[in-house]
Design a protein around this motif. Structure first.
Motif, short mmCIF file in Angstrom:
data_model
loop_
_atom_site.label_atom_id
_atom_site.label_comp_id
_atom_site.label_asym_id
_atom_site.label_seq_id
_atom_site.Cartn_x
_atom_site.Cartn_y
_atom_site.Cartn_z
N VAL A 219 0.85 -1.19 0.00
CA VAL A 219 0.00 0.00 0.00
C VAL A 219 0.89 1.24 0.00
CG1 VAL A 219 -1.72 1.33 1.27
CG2 VAL A 219 -1.90 -1.16 1.17
N SER A 220 0.67 2.11 -0.96
CA SER A 220 1.41 3.36 -1.05
C SER A 220 0.58 4.35 -1.85
CB SER A 220 2.76 3.14 -1.75
OG SER A 220 2.58 2.80 -3.11
N LYS A 221 1.02 5.58 -1.84
CA LYS A 221 0.39 6.57 -2.71
C LYS A 221 0.43 6.10 -4.16
CE LYS A 221 1.31 10.79 -0.02
NZ LYS A 221 1.82 12.18 -0.09
N ALA A 222 1.58 5.55 -4.55
CA ALA A 222 1.76 5.14 -5.95
C ALA A 222 0.81 4.02 -6.34
CB ALA A 222 3.21 4.71 -6.18
N SER A 223 0.72 2.99 -5.52
CA SER A 223 -0.08 1.83 -5.91
C SER A 223 -1.57 2.15 -5.97
CB SER A 223 0.18 0.64 -4.98
OG SER A 223 -0.17 0.94 -3.64
N THR A 224 -2.04 3.00 -5.05
CA THR A 224 -3.46 3.37 -5.09
C THR A 224 -3.73 4.34 -6.22
OG1 THR A 224 -3.65 2.98 -2.71
CG2 THR A 224 -5.37 4.30 -3.74
N LEU A 225 -2.82 5.25 -6.48
CA LEU A 225 -2.96 6.14 -7.64
C LEU A 225 -2.99 5.33 -8.93
CD1 LEU A 225 -3.05 8.97 -8.89
CD2 LEU A 225 -0.54 8.98 -8.83
N ALA A 226 -2.15 4.31 -9.01
CA ALA A 226 -2.14 3.45 -10.21
C ALA A 226 -3.48 2.77 -10.41
CB ALA A 226 -1.03 2.41 -10.09
N MET A 227 -4.10 2.31 -9.31
CA MET A 227 -5.43 1.70 -9.41
C MET A 227 -6.45 2.70 -9.95
SD MET A 227 -5.81 -0.45 -5.88
CE MET A 227 -4.66 -1.76 -5.44
N CYS A 228 -6.44 3.91 -9.39
CA CYS A 228 -7.40 4.92 -9.82
C CYS A 228 -7.19 5.30 -11.28
CB CYS A 228 -7.28 6.16 -8.93
SG CYS A 228 -7.80 5.91 -7.21
N VAL A 240 1.22 13.61 -14.15
CA VAL A 240 2.23 14.49 -13.56
C VAL A 240 2.04 14.44 -12.05
CG1 VAL A 240 3.06 16.86 -13.32
CG2 VAL A 240 2.31 16.02 -15.56
N ALA A 241 3.10 14.15 -11.30
CA ALA A 241 3.02 14.05 -9.85
C ALA A 241 3.95 15.07 -9.20
CB ALA A 241 3.38 12.65 -9.38
N VAL A 242 3.52 15.60 -8.05
CA VAL A 242 4.28 16.61 -7.33
C VAL A 242 4.33 16.24 -5.85
CG1 VAL A 242 4.63 19.08 -6.99
CG2 VAL A 242 3.23 18.30 -8.91
N GLY A 243 5.52 16.33 -5.23
CA GLY A 243 5.62 15.99 -3.82
C GLY A 243 6.89 16.53 -3.20
N ASP A 244 7.05 16.23 -1.90
CA ASP A 244 8.18 16.83 -1.18
C ASP A 244 8.87 15.90 -0.18
OD1 ASP A 244 7.07 18.27 1.86
OD2 ASP A 244 5.88 16.96 0.61
N MET A 245 8.26 14.76 0.18
CA MET A 245 8.81 13.95 1.26
C MET A 245 8.94 12.49 0.85
SD MET A 245 9.76 15.67 3.95
CE MET A 245 9.61 14.78 5.49
N PRO A 246 9.63 11.67 1.68
CA PRO A 246 9.84 10.27 1.29
C PRO A 246 8.56 9.50 0.97
CG PRO A 246 11.35 10.83 3.04
CD PRO A 246 10.45 12.04 2.87
N ASN A 247 7.44 9.83 1.60
CA ASN A 247 6.22 9.10 1.27
C ASN A 247 5.68 9.43 -0.12
OD1 ASN A 247 5.39 11.73 2.13
ND2 ASN A 247 3.40 10.97 2.76
N ASP A 248 6.29 10.39 -0.80
CA ASP A 248 5.91 10.73 -2.18
C ASP A 248 6.79 10.05 -3.22
OD1 ASP A 248 3.88 12.65 -1.46
OD2 ASP A 248 5.48 14.04 -0.94
N MET A 249 7.89 9.47 -2.80
CA MET A 249 8.90 9.06 -3.77
C MET A 249 8.42 7.97 -4.73
SD MET A 249 12.41 9.35 -1.55
CE MET A 249 13.44 8.82 -2.92
N GLU A 250 7.67 7.00 -4.23
CA GLU A 250 7.17 5.95 -5.13
C GLU A 250 6.20 6.53 -6.16
OE1 GLU A 250 5.99 3.82 -1.62
OE2 GLU A 250 6.96 2.01 -2.38
N MET A 251 5.36 7.47 -5.73
CA MET A 251 4.43 8.12 -6.65
C MET A 251 5.19 8.92 -7.71
SD MET A 251 1.37 10.85 -5.75
CE MET A 251 2.43 12.19 -5.21
#
Length: 299
Positions: A219-228, A240-251
């Motif tokens: 479960v990650s931001k990336a995997s759920t975004l991929a599903m959507c 296009v993805a935008v982020g700032d912290m380690p929890n954004d890196m997979e996305m």
């Protein structure tokens, strides 16, 4: 999820343009330290940019570590679909879910056995760790867990009690386990936890303190975004993805084009395909404005 102003990062330089890409169909943006200013507001420039993107037919998804109940700050700025990804991918939420509230559309829970395994491992490998349990209905935490969040815990008890089958709200799925250590360096704590827990859970962080966010395996931001995106027939190259912290890196790695904020964690700055201004300088709005200028004909 965090007071991003306390994060130390390199002095931001000029924006780096992203490589040429297909016309985006979806923009995925983190909130804290990214879309939001440090005072947790959405600037008028960003509000206008979000509306312009949706008017141009480009969906905008808020993809955040925040729980659904903290989304009021942006709920008025989700256009059309009304959806957001919360809890680092643990839930897809319709922010226009009726009765002035939200509705869970998809839940990717952390099972209780896995959560208990993580608690046991971290108690042994990082003594002094305290825990909180984020369920669909609210936050519950241990007596020693610090008041790091925007709302108080609904129940205070040892994690084993909070995860027990006879706990008052045991019927509510567990979205995240939070683990806090008062002394360890945040990145050291993250590495230690990942090594000990292995594939039992997904572990990340978005706070300047040693606060880990623990989700179900995969479960990650990336995997759920991929599903959507798959449900919409949208490919990674159209995101296009935008982020700032380690929890954004997979996305950021999954999306065809990725921007690190000027105030981002050093590892995020190094991994994104492009760079924008800081959150307080409306970096996300600038990304959207550049996309519209490049891909949407002027009227």
């Amino acid at each position: 999820m965090r007071d991003h102003g306390s994060v130390t990062s390199p002095t931001p330089g000029p924006r780096t343009p992203a490589p040429s890409a297909p016309t985006p169909r979806l923009i995925a943006t983190d909130l804290d330290g990214t879309l939001l200013h440090d005072d947790k507001t959405v600037s008028p420039r960003t509000v206008a940019a979000l509306a312009a993107a949706e008017e141009a037919g480009i969906e905008v998804f808020f993809v955040t570590g925040r729980p659904a109940r903290w989304m009021d700050v942006v709920s008025d700025h989700v256009h059309g679909h009304g959806l957001a990804i919360c809890g680092n991918g643990a839930a897809v939420v319709d922010l226009h879910g009726g009765d002035g509230g939200h509705r869970f559309v998809k839940i990717r829970e952390l099972t209780v056995p896995d959560a208990l395994d993580v608690v046991r491992i971290l108690r042994a490998t990082a003594p002094g760790t305290t825990f909180a349990v984020e369920r669909t209905g609210g936050l519950h935490h241990e007596p020693g867990y610090p008041p790091l969040h925007l709302d108080p815990g609904e129940c205070v008890a040892p994690a084993e009690k909070l995860l027990a089958p006879d706990f008052d709200v045991a019927d509510q799925p567990v979205l995240k386990l939070l683990a806090y250590h008062p002394e360890l360096d945040p990145d050291t704590f993250l590495s230690l936890a990942r090594a000990g827990v292995g594939d039992r859970a997904a572990i990340t962080r978005s706070s300047p303190s040693a606060l880990l966010e623990i989700s179900g395996p995969g479960v990650s931001k990336a995997s759920t975004l991929a599903m959507c995106c798959a449900e919409r027939g949208i490919t990674p190259t159209e995101v296009v993805a935008v982020g700032d912290m380690p929890n954004d890196m997979e996305m950021l790695a999954w999306a065809g084009t990725s921007y690190a904020m000027g105030n981002a964690h050093p590892e995020v700055l190094a991994s994104a395909t492009a760079r924008t201004a800081t959150n307080n300088e409306d970096g996300v709005a600038r990304v959207i404005e550049d996309i519209l200028a490049a891909h949407v004909p002027a009227r």
